[in-house]
Design a protein around this motif. Sequence first.
Motif, PDB file in Angstrom:
ATOM      1  N   LYS A  17      64.103  17.236   3.081  1.00  0.00           N
ATOM      2  CA  LYS A  17      64.566  17.994   1.916  1.00  0.00           C
ATOM      3  C   LYS A  17      64.764  17.082   0.716  1.00  0.00           C
ATOM      4  O   LYS A  17      65.217  15.962   0.842  1.00  0.00           O
ATOM      5  CB  LYS A  17      65.879  18.709   2.227  1.00  0.00           C
ATOM      6  CG  LYS A  17      65.713  19.794   3.248  1.00  0.00           C
ATOM      7  CD  LYS A  17      66.972  20.606   3.360  1.00  0.00           C
ATOM      8  CE  LYS A  17      66.683  21.745   4.320  1.00  0.00           C
ATOM      9  NZ  LYS A  17      67.733  22.705   4.353  1.00  0.00           N
ATOM     10  N   ALA A  18      64.429  17.614  -0.446  1.00  0.00           N
ATOM     11  CA  ALA A  18      64.672  16.872  -1.682  1.00  0.00           C
ATOM     12  C   ALA A  18      66.141  17.073  -2.044  1.00  0.00           C
ATOM     13  O   ALA A  18      66.633  18.189  -2.107  1.00  0.00           O
ATOM     14  CB  ALA A  18      63.774  17.393  -2.789  1.00  0.00           C
ATOM     15  N   ASN A  19      66.824  15.977  -2.253  1.00  0.00           N
ATOM     16  CA  ASN A  19      68.228  16.055  -2.646  1.00  0.00           C
ATOM     17  C   ASN A  19      68.578  14.796  -3.424  1.00  0.00           C
ATOM     18  O   ASN A  19      67.789  13.876  -3.545  1.00  0.00           O
ATOM     19  CB  ASN A  19      69.136  16.242  -1.427  1.00  0.00           C
ATOM     20  CG  ASN A  19      68.899  15.161  -0.390  1.00  0.00           C
ATOM     21  OD1 ASN A  19      68.777  13.988  -0.725  1.00  0.00           O
ATOM     22  ND2 ASN A  19      68.826  15.547   0.867  1.00  0.00           N
ATOM     23  N   ASP A  20      69.770  14.771  -3.931  1.00  0.00           N
ATOM     24  CA  ASP A  20      70.214  13.633  -4.720  1.00  0.00           C
ATOM     25  C   ASP A  20      71.014  12.633  -3.899  1.00  0.00           C
ATOM     26  O   ASP A  20      71.634  11.739  -4.455  1.00  0.00           O
ATOM     27  CB  ASP A  20      71.075  14.113  -5.900  1.00  0.00           C
ATOM     28  CG  ASP A  20      70.257  14.912  -6.896  1.00  0.00           C
ATOM     29  OD1 ASP A  20      69.050  14.653  -6.998  1.00  0.00           O
ATOM     30  OD2 ASP A  20      70.832  15.787  -7.564  1.00  0.00           O
ATOM     31  N   LEU A  21      71.010  12.790  -2.601  1.00  0.00           N
ATOM     32  CA  LEU A  21      71.764  11.886  -1.752  1.00  0.00           C
ATOM     33  C   LEU A  21      70.961  10.617  -1.480  1.00  0.00           C
ATOM     34  O   LEU A  21      69.733  10.658  -1.389  1.00  0.00           O
ATOM     35  CB  LEU A  21      72.097  12.565  -0.423  1.00  0.00           C
ATOM     36  CG  LEU A  21      72.939  13.829  -0.519  1.00  0.00           C
ATOM     37  CD1 LEU A  21      73.050  14.488   0.844  1.00  0.00           C
ATOM     38  CD2 LEU A  21      74.311  13.498  -1.073  1.00  0.00           C
ATOM     39  N   PRO A  22      71.648   9.488  -1.360  1.00  0.00           N
ATOM     40  CA  PRO A  22      70.922   8.257  -1.040  1.00  0.00           C
ATOM     41  C   PRO A  22      70.384   8.319   0.390  1.00  0.00           C
ATOM     42  O   PRO A  22      70.959   8.974   1.259  1.00  0.00           O
ATOM     43  CB  PRO A  22      71.987   7.165  -1.164  1.00  0.00           C
ATOM     44  CG  PRO A  22      73.274   7.882  -0.955  1.00  0.00           C
ATOM     45  CD  PRO A  22      73.076   9.272  -1.483  1.00  0.00           C
ATOM     46  N   LYS A  23      69.278   7.648   0.611  1.00  0.00           N
ATOM     47  CA  LYS A  23      68.728   7.597   1.959  1.00  0.00           C
ATOM     48  C   LYS A  23      69.652   6.753   2.830  1.00  0.00           C
ATOM     49  O   LYS A  23      70.072   5.674   2.448  1.00  0.00           O
ATOM     50  CB  LYS A  23      67.330   6.990   1.941  1.00  0.00           C
ATOM     51  CG  LYS A  23      66.686   7.018   3.294  1.00  0.00           C
ATOM     52  CD  LYS A  23      65.251   6.594   3.257  1.00  0.00           C
ATOM     53  CE  LYS A  23      64.699   6.665   4.672  1.00  0.00           C
ATOM     54  NZ  LYS A  23      63.292   6.461   4.706  1.00  0.00           N
TER      55      LYS A  23
END
Length: 94
Positions: A17-23
Amino acid sequence: MNIYGVNTWAISTYEGKANDLPKVVFHSLRHSSITYKLKLNGGDIKSVQGDSGHAQVKMVADVYSHILDDDRVINARRFEDAFYHTKEEAPVEH
């Protein structure tokens, strides 16, 4: 499939999923888990070793002993306070 108690489907879904969380690397989560367990249980390395799947206690002690240093300082202060702290003594009755 389940690896080390983590649902791999959940991980693959998160990564897809595309999200703004860091990998987040799985090993970092494992390290954090072991760190918090040591802090929460007061440094019981043997129980954490069993939960983490490390074959030897020495591995946990060598890698995570720095986490317990803060607790050692706190314990030293508590001991010092208890040993050297003098309460006002009540007058001795004759």
